[in-house]
Design a protein around this motif. Structure first.
Motif, PDB file in Angstrom:
ATOM      1  N   GLU A 294       0.821  -1.210   0.000  1.00 60.82           N
ATOM      2  CA  GLU A 294       0.000   0.000   0.000  1.00 60.82           C
ATOM      3  C   GLU A 294       0.855   1.261   0.000  1.00 60.82           C
ATOM      4  O   GLU A 294       0.344   2.361   0.220  1.00 60.82           O
ATOM      5  N   THR A 295       2.144   1.113  -0.276  1.00 63.56           N
ATOM      6  CA  THR A 295       3.077   2.232  -0.211  1.00 63.56           C
ATOM      7  C   THR A 295       3.682   2.515  -1.578  1.00 63.56           C
ATOM      8  O   THR A 295       4.217   1.617  -2.234  1.00 63.56           O
ATOM      9  N   THR A 296       3.598   3.768  -2.008  1.00 65.24           N
ATOM     10  CA  THR A 296       4.337   4.238  -3.175  1.00 65.24           C
ATOM     11  C   THR A 296       5.435   5.165  -2.667  1.00 65.24           C
ATOM     12  O   THR A 296       5.156   6.254  -2.172  1.00 65.24           O
ATOM     13  N   LEU A 297       6.692   4.702  -2.769  1.00 66.45           N
ATOM     14  CA  LEU A 297       7.822   5.430  -2.201  1.00 66.45           C
ATOM     15  C   LEU A 297       8.635   6.085  -3.307  1.00 66.45           C
ATOM     16  O   LEU A 297       8.982   5.452  -4.303  1.00 66.45           O
ATOM     17  N   ASP A 298       8.937   7.354  -3.128  1.00 64.81           N
ATOM     18  CA  ASP A 298       9.735   8.142  -4.079  1.00 64.81           C
ATOM     19  C   ASP A 298      10.904   8.725  -3.288  1.00 64.81           C
ATOM     20  O   ASP A 298      10.696   9.562  -2.412  1.00 64.81           O
ATOM     21  N   SER A 299      12.134   8.295  -3.576  1.00 66.67           N
ATOM     22  CA  SER A 299      13.274   8.723  -2.771  1.00 66.67           C
ATOM     23  C   SER A 299      14.435   9.148  -3.657  1.00 66.67           C
ATOM     24  O   SER A 299      14.511   8.784  -4.837  1.00 66.67           O
ATOM     25  N   PHE A 300      15.367   9.894  -3.069  1.00 62.44           N
ATOM     26  CA  PHE A 300      16.459  10.494  -3.845  1.00 62.44           C
ATOM     27  C   PHE A 300      17.695  10.608  -2.966  1.00 62.44           C
ATOM     28  O   PHE A 300      17.618  11.075  -1.820  1.00 62.44           O
ATOM     29  N   GLY A 301      18.852  10.179  -3.501  1.00 65.50           N
ATOM     30  CA  GLY A 301      20.131  10.352  -2.835  1.00 65.50           C
ATOM     31  C   GLY A 301      20.895  11.497  -3.476  1.00 65.50           C
ATOM     32  O   GLY A 301      21.069  11.516  -4.700  1.00 65.50           O
ATOM     33  N   ALA A 309      12.792  11.571   0.868  1.00 63.27           N
ATOM     34  CA  ALA A 309      11.808  10.581   0.437  1.00 63.27           C
ATOM     35  C   ALA A 309      10.404  11.079   0.724  1.00 63.27           C
ATOM     36  O   ALA A 309      10.158  11.707   1.759  1.00 63.27           O
ATOM     37  N   ASN A 310       9.487  10.806  -0.193  1.00 63.18           N
ATOM     38  CA  ASN A 310       8.051  10.953   0.009  1.00 63.18           C
ATOM     39  C   ASN A 310       7.409   9.590  -0.160  1.00 63.18           C
ATOM     40  O   ASN A 310       7.826   8.809  -1.030  1.00 63.18           O
ATOM     41  N   ALA A 311       6.405   9.302   0.626  1.00 65.08           N
ATOM     42  CA  ALA A 311       5.651   8.064   0.452  1.00 65.08           C
ATOM     43  C   ALA A 311       4.167   8.374   0.537  1.00 65.08           C
ATOM     44  O   ALA A 311       3.727   9.120   1.417  1.00 65.08           O
ATOM     45  N   VAL A 312       3.391   7.810  -0.384  1.00 63.21           N
ATOM     46  CA  VAL A 312       1.935   7.894  -0.345  1.00 63.21           C
ATOM     47  C   VAL A 312       1.421   6.538   0.127  1.00 63.21           C
ATOM     48  O   VAL A 312       1.720   5.506  -0.479  1.00 63.21           O
ATOM     49  N   ILE A 313       0.681   6.545   1.240  1.00 65.80           N
ATOM     50  CA  ILE A 313       0.159   5.319   1.835  1.00 65.80           C
ATOM     51  C   ILE A 313      -1.325   5.211   1.506  1.00 65.80           C
ATOM     52  O   ILE A 313      -2.103   6.135   1.779  1.00 65.80           O
ATOM     53  N   GLY A 314      -1.730   4.101   0.909  1.00 67.13           N
ATOM     54  CA  GLY A 314      -3.130   3.919   0.545  1.00 67.13           C
ATOM     55  C   GLY A 314      -3.584   4.991  -0.432  1.00 67.13           C
ATOM     56  O   GLY A 314      -2.916   5.289  -1.424  1.00 67.13           O
ATOM     57  N   THR A 315      -4.697   5.638  -0.121  1.00 66.70           N
ATOM     58  CA  THR A 315      -5.240   6.666  -1.010  1.00 66.70           C
ATOM     59  C   THR A 315      -4.479   7.988  -0.921  1.00 66.70           C
ATOM     60  O   THR A 315      -4.598   8.833  -1.790  1.00 66.70           O
ATOM     61  N   GLY A 316      -3.733   8.168   0.167  1.00 62.23           N
ATOM     62  CA  GLY A 316      -3.003   9.417   0.356  1.00 62.23           C
ATOM     63  C   GLY A 316      -3.657  10.384   1.313  1.00 62.23           C
ATOM     64  O   GLY A 316      -3.054  11.376   1.699  1.00 62.23           O
ATOM     65  N   MET A 317      -4.901  10.118   1.726  1.00 62.04           N
ATOM     66  CA  MET A 317      -5.590  10.989   2.681  1.00 62.04           C
ATOM     67  C   MET A 317      -6.290  10.132   3.730  1.00 62.04           C
ATOM     68  O   MET A 317      -6.795   9.048   3.415  1.00 62.04           O
ATOM     69  N   PRO A 318      -6.362  10.610   4.988  1.00 64.13           N
ATOM     70  CA  PRO A 318      -6.965   9.807   6.059  1.00 64.13           C
ATOM     71  C   PRO A 318      -8.424   9.446   5.831  1.00 64.13           C
ATOM     72  O   PRO A 318      -8.878   8.406   6.288  1.00 64.13           O
ATOM     73  N   GLU A 319      -9.167  10.272   5.105  1.00 63.45           N
ATOM     74  CA  GLU A 319     -10.597  10.041   5.004  1.00 63.45           C
ATOM     75  C   GLU A 319     -11.003   9.130   3.853  1.00 63.45           C
ATOM     76  O   GLU A 319     -12.123   8.640   3.814  1.00 63.45           O
ATOM     77  N   ALA A 320     -10.092   8.890   2.879  1.00 62.66           N
ATOM     78  CA  ALA A 320     -10.368   7.971   1.774  1.00 62.66           C
ATOM     79  C   ALA A 320     -11.760   8.210   1.188  1.00 62.66           C
ATOM     80  O   ALA A 320     -12.617   7.349   1.171  1.00 62.66           O
ATOM     81  N   SER A 321     -11.983   9.399   0.657  1.00 63.40           N
ATOM     82  CA  SER A 321     -13.328   9.866   0.357  1.00 63.40           C
ATOM     83  C   SER A 321     -14.119   9.009  -0.616  1.00 63.40           C
ATOM     84  O   SER A 321     -15.292   8.773  -0.407  1.00 63.40           O
ATOM     85  N   HIS A 322     -13.517   8.537  -1.684  1.00 63.10           N
ATOM     86  CA  HIS A 322     -14.328   7.890  -2.715  1.00 63.10           C
ATOM     87  C   HIS A 322     -13.999   6.411  -2.891  1.00 63.10           C
ATOM     88  O   HIS A 322     -14.432   5.787  -3.857  1.00 63.10           O
ATOM     89  N   VAL A 323     -13.266   5.836  -1.971  1.00 67.93           N
ATOM     90  CA  VAL A 323     -12.883   4.429  -2.105  1.00 67.93           C
ATOM     91  C   VAL A 323     -13.641   3.625  -1.062  1.00 67.93           C
ATOM     92  O   VAL A 323     -13.291   3.611   0.112  1.00 67.93           O
ATOM     93  N   GLY A 325     -14.953   1.116   1.458  1.00 65.03           N
ATOM     94  CA  GLY A 325     -14.382   0.014   2.218  1.00 65.03           C
ATOM     95  C   GLY A 325     -12.878   0.031   2.369  1.00 65.03           C
ATOM     96  O   GLY A 325     -12.302  -0.866   2.981  1.00 65.03           O
ATOM     97  N   LYS A 326     -12.211   1.041   1.812  1.00 60.53           N
ATOM     98  CA  LYS A 326     -10.756   1.099   1.904  1.00 60.53           C
ATOM     99  C   LYS A 326     -10.361   2.013   3.058  1.00 60.53           C
ATOM    100  O   LYS A 326     -10.901   3.109   3.200  1.00 60.53           O
ATOM    101  N   PRO A 327      -9.409   1.585   3.911  1.00 58.18           N
ATOM    102  CA  PRO A 327      -9.048   2.424   5.064  1.00 58.18           C
ATOM    103  C   PRO A 327      -8.339   3.694   4.636  1.00 58.18           C
ATOM    104  O   PRO A 327      -7.703   3.761   3.577  1.00 58.18           O
TER     105      PRO A 327
END
Length: 468
Positions: A294-301, A309-323, A325-327
């Protein structure tokens, strides 16, 4: 899109910075970031309903998604427009991750996150973070019709080298004065923690403020959106989720923890920055802080040292507005300046997590850590001798009605936040120096500072001698 579609903002004496100003000054790099959050609504489902006819004409919105769905709110702003705003701040975009509910921009100096209803700009070094605020407000007016700011937050840790900063960032009083000119009496400033050691500075506004830009009367009319034709709701409904932001700000890292962030000339000449970032992330377990599926990780050295590094977990927002049943998900972001004498690493995350394994609010999600475990994992990676932790948690907004309709009542939120930073949080190797709590309108804050047992802070004079 061309730059003529959105002409540059007029300059003013109090914020003029030469075009030739460097992105970072020569000499030691200032790791501690300036963090600006601008919210135009309290949640995704309460975005202002602005008719298309009220928006500025002639502006090209971001191209629709592949499936034809249009972007919402601030996400309809093209990347080029955000890049033009970042030119004012003096940083560049390295890459972008497009989540379901959030765009995560990895920058040459930290990160930019854009959701439909909010924007988070986090920049380090000698960047001019606050100078981007005017432009952000203008862009929100022109592309979205947002004339009010729901809330604005600005915060930072105390700098290692404050004398090297530019513009309003030279002194906290200057930063507060800058923000007061925009938000007037709606803003309040706080210093959290001991002034002669690590402390944390915070400015926040009361809800639903109309910002005042000094050059509003001089802007072309095409850049000022007309107010929405429909009246705003009489009251803001309580959100269905709890806004939680965790920040771990770490300094004086152990030499073994700093070593992976230094790169040889051979490494940097043969390995691109993003590939180098992936290697570091895997080696240190950064890519395992949350479940990989559930993680999209974007990192740079960075060359010759440093990491982001930035990571988007799941939908990217706590409320998961339009998905259905998805946390809810969120983001995390990491930035590392590993040089001896002013080594620094930061971790920020807004994924809703239970405090302990026995907690029921928010509910645990399989594979995700508890809040306390996440803190321990992060500290274990970067091994600081000193760190401060802030937990910023939303509570029932005043005047919103029934407190039971929110996820947590204010008293329970405060208790959970306070208990999360116990003396045993980091085990026997650390001692807690401070634990401080604040109650704001709609938010609770807990700040704690920990130090490695037996560690002695280097004298400022010693660091200056090392630089000379």
């Amino acid at each position: 899109m061309t730059t003529t579609d959105f002409p540059p903002a007029p300059q003013h004496d109090e914020i003029i910075v030469p075009d030739s100003a460097p992105v970072t000054s020569p000499g030691p790099f200032e790791g501690p970031e300036k963090l600006l959050e601008v919210w135009f609504a309290p949640s995704l489902n309460q975005l202002p309903d602005v008719p298309e006819s009220s928006l500025s004409g002639g502006l090209r919105a971001r191209a629709a998604r592949e499936e034809g769905e249009k972007w919402k709110g601030l996400r309809r702003v093209p990347r080029e427009v955000w890049e033009e705003m970042l030119d004012i701040v003096k940083c560049k975009v390295l890459s972008v991750v497009e989540g379901e509910e959030l765009d995560a921009y990895l920058l040459s100096e930290s990160s930019l996150f854009v959701a439909p209803h909010l924007l988070i700009l986090k920049t380090c070094g000698t960047t001019l973070n606050l100078l981007g605020l005017y432009r952000i407000i203008e862009i929100a007016r022109a592309y979205c019709g947002y004339t009010n700011v729901w809330r604005c937050f600005y915060s930072r840790k105390s700098f290692f080298f404050p004398e090297r900063q530019h513009g309003p960032h030279r002194d906290w009083r200057d930063e507060v004065d800058f923000l007061d000119k925009v938000f007037g009496t709606a803003g309040a400033a706080y210093t959290v923690g001991p002034m002669n050691r690590d402390h944390w500075l915070l400015y926040l506004t009361s809800p639903n403020t109309q910002p005042r830009l000094p050059y509003d009367s001089k802007l072309p009319s095409s850049l000022i959106a007309a107010p929405p034709s429909s009246s705003p709701p009489a009251a803001i409904l309580p959100t269905k989720y709890q806004d939680t932001t965790l920040e771990i700000l770490m300094s004086y890292m152990d030499p073994k923890a700093r070593a992976p962030f230094f790169h040889t000339e051979e490494q940097t000449s043969s390995t691109p920055g993003h590939e180098l970032g992936q290697i570091i992330s895997s080696k240190l377990g950064i890519d395992e802080l949350f479940p990989k599926d559930e993680t999209t990780l974007d990192s740079f050295g960075f060359d010759p040292c440093g990491y982001s590094a930035n990571a988007v977990i799941g939908t990217g927002m706590p409320e998961a507005s339009h998905v259905e049943g998805k946390p809810g998900g969120g983001y995390f972001t990491i930035h590392v300046t590993p040089e001896e004498g002013w080594s620094y690493a930061s971790f920020e995350c807004n994924v809703p997590l239970p405090i302990t394994s026995s907690s029921t609010k928010p509910p645990a999600v399989e594979g995700r850590p508890t809040l306390q475990k996440l803190i321990r994992n992060v500290v274990g990676i970067f091994q600081p001798c000193r760190l401060s932790i802030t937990l910023f948690v939303s509570t029932t907004a005043s005047g919103s009605g029934d407190s039971a309709s929110s996820v947590l009542g204010a008293s329970e939120t405060e208790a959970r936040a306070w208990q999360s930073f116990g003396t045993d949080l980091l085990g026997g190797d650390f001692v807690r120096k401070d634990r401080i709590g604040y109650e704001f309108d709609g938010y609770d804050l807990v700040f704690a500072c920990f130090e490695k047992k037996g560690w002695k802070e280097p004298r400022r004079e010693q660091i200056q001698d090392d630089l000379s």
